[in-house]
Design a protein around this motif. Sequence first.
Motif, PDB file in Angstrom:
ATOM      1  N   ASN A 165      65.320-143.307   0.123  1.00  0.00           N
ATOM      2  CA  ASN A 165      65.477-142.591   0.582  1.00  0.00           C
ATOM      3  C   ASN A 165      64.623-141.080   1.159  1.00  0.00           C
ATOM      4  N   VAL A 166      63.728-140.868   0.103  1.00  0.00           N
ATOM      5  CA  VAL A 166      62.578-139.855   0.203  1.00  0.00           C
ATOM      6  C   VAL A 166      61.727-140.467   0.500  1.00  0.00           C
ATOM      7  N   THR A 208      73.066-144.926 -11.906  1.00  0.00           N
ATOM      8  CA  THR A 208      73.035-143.803 -10.839  1.00  0.00           C
ATOM      9  C   THR A 208      73.085-143.442  -9.848  1.00  0.00           C
ATOM     10  N   GLY A 209      72.273-143.868  -9.256  1.00  0.00           N
ATOM     11  CA  GLY A 209      72.244-143.969  -7.831  1.00  0.00           C
ATOM     12  C   GLY A 209      70.653-142.933  -7.252  1.00  0.00           C
ATOM     13  N   ALA A 230      65.809-153.402   1.048  1.00  0.00           N
ATOM     14  CA  ALA A 230      64.944-151.864   0.435  1.00  0.00           C
ATOM     15  C   ALA A 230      66.844-151.694  -0.238  1.00  0.00           C
ATOM     16  N   ALA A 231      67.965-153.016   0.518  1.00  0.00           N
ATOM     17  CA  ALA A 231      68.773-152.927  -0.178  1.00  0.00           C
ATOM     18  C   ALA A 231      69.027-154.155  -1.077  1.00  0.00           C
ATOM     19  N   MET A 232      68.446-154.838  -1.049  1.00  0.00           N
ATOM     20  CA  MET A 232      68.925-155.997  -1.627  1.00  0.00           C
ATOM     21  C   MET A 232      68.272-155.493  -3.221  1.00  0.00           C
TER      22      MET A 232
END
Length: 301
Positions: free
Chosen positions: A171-172, A163-164, A197-199
């Motif tokens: 990001n916050v 869902t992101g 973070a990307a992983m």
Amino acid sequence: MQEKESQLFPPPGKIISVQSHDMHLYGTGTGTGKSTIVFIPGSGTPNAFSDFYFLQKELQSYARTVSYDRAGYGWSAKTTNPRTIDTVTEELHALLEKANEPGPYLLAAHSLGSLEALRFAQKYPDEVKGIVLLDGGSPEYYANDSEAKSYVLNRIMAGLRVTGLVRALGNVGILLPFSGENLRYPLLPVEMKELDAAMYYNHLGDASNLSFITHMNENAQAVVEGGYLHDIPLLILSSDGDQEWGEVQQQLLHWSNNSVQETIPASAHYIHWSHKEIVASKLVEMLRMVEKKSLGIPFDS
């Protein structure tokens, strides 16, 4: 974002084909001894390279160190091969052989990776100098632990990923307490933070871990039936969890005639980040002990 990040962060180390799928391995250091430390990640760890970054960097002057991603995680490809304990152990053995990373090995395993370390020692005892468990569980514990509980947690995390929501929270500045991210991320160097973070965003709750989870009880039972490790040196580094977890750590002591258990005060499950300097020093001590043992000096001397 997944497509973009796959281009931003090419794999360090090697990509090697093992049993019909590609696996990622990262090795560093040569050290002064004759041992290789193999870091085995816990279940669901998004990326072994960043998870063991500090330990590999700290120990590279003492030994050759290797970390790797299981199928579907980090830079390793997905596979339909069932995640039985013998399959994952044989994949690790084949990966080390193909990467020309010869033993004998000091295996350092986190969490559920304890099953893999113990099974590796059962199957290839002449290639294992010792084992360090980083808040790992006992086979007896995992043989009876709820697979359903782990399955539900995986699906919840998957929902946050697809869902992101987990990326939006990140990001916050809100890092959820999964996969050690809230411990590891703040301590990584700036150039590693974005990769880590990307992983995390791309692999949290990945379906690749479901087969490993749904085989947990039978995998643990296979290790139980494989028998104890005789005199292979075993160091058990434990977090100071609840009473039940303390009993699990005591169970592990019986897995070798040459075992030591140590609880690190005020530590977390990702003990190699909450107390990274202590864990690094304990690994150096263990490395020196197993190299003495290879010269005929007792482990407990």
